[in-house]
Every structure is written in C-alpha cells, then in structure tokens.
Design a protein around this motif. Structure first.
Motif: not given
Length: 145
Positions: A100-109
C-alpha cells in the motif's frame, strides 16, 4: 557312494554359506567406513562464532474496524532490523501481498509507526514488511465497512 555325494553337497553348501558370510561382512565394513564422519580440521586462531538471530517485526493496529476511506495506524517494533531500514504496509489482494502507499523507516531502538488508508469494504488482512520482503509481521485483520 551316496554318503560321499551327500558329504560333497554338505561341504559345497557350507563353503557357499561361509563365502556369503565373508562377502557380506566385508561389504558391511566398507559401508561403515563410507558412513564415518569426515575429519574436521582443527582451528586454533579464530574468533567465536556469533549466533545467527532471526529478525522479526511486531505490529498492532489502532482500530480493528473502520469506515471505507479512513486510515489505520500500525505501530510496533522491528527486532534485529537495522535502524533506517524501510518498512512498508501490505495487504492481501487476490492471494498476493500487495504494498500500500504507506511506508516508514525503523527508528533507533527498533520502533516504527505508519498510517495507511483503507478504501475497499470488507475484511482487510494487513502486515508490515521490510522493503526487501525478507521479514514481516504476523497478519492483522481490519474490518472496513
């Protein structure tokens, strides 16, 4: 004469049985030698091996029931996934996982949070996956009405 013939037959049978026993013992020894574990070379100066850990992603959805066109937020943690790795929201469509048109990146932790809009009425099966598709969360179910 019948006794001599009988003795010859007994001797021939005994010799045949003995030959068969010796042949099978020899092949069993050869077979055992083939199944012996290979010699392992000794290593004297190496660092201890680091155990392989399997990456995993947890996911929770904020609403399990939404109206068509509304958004849902999925949040969780990515264990053993490098910070900065891209995560995408996927749904099951015609038997395949589609992004789908939804993404993000993994944060520290390992934390992440993403929001996606659900337009199709019915039951939606969602998951969060790394962009390479190697690691994904368990399936989440959201009812769209």
């Amino acid at each position: 004469m019948p006794a001599t013939l009988r003795h010859r037959c007994v001797r021939a049978l005994a010799a045949g049985a003995l030959s068969a026993a010796l042949a099978s013992a020899g092949s069993a020894a050869a077979l055992a030698a083939d199944n012996a574990p290979p010699a392992v070379p000794s290593v004297t100066h190496s660092a201890p091996a680091k155990p392989m850990t399997k990456a995993s992603i947890t996911a929770k959805v904020n609403h399990t029931s939404v109206k068509a066109g509304e958004s849902v937020t999925v949040a969780g943690r990515a264990k053993d996934v490098k910070p900065g790795t891209k995560l995408v929201l996927q749904h099951m469509h015609n038997g395949k996982w589609t992004t789908l048109h939804a993404n993000t990146t993994v944060k520290k932790g390992g934390a992440y949070k993403l929001t996606g809009k659900l337009n199709t009425k019915g039951t939606e099966h969602l998951r969060v996956a790394t962009s390479d598709g190697k690691t994904h969360s368990p399936t989440l179910t959201v009812m769209v009405h």
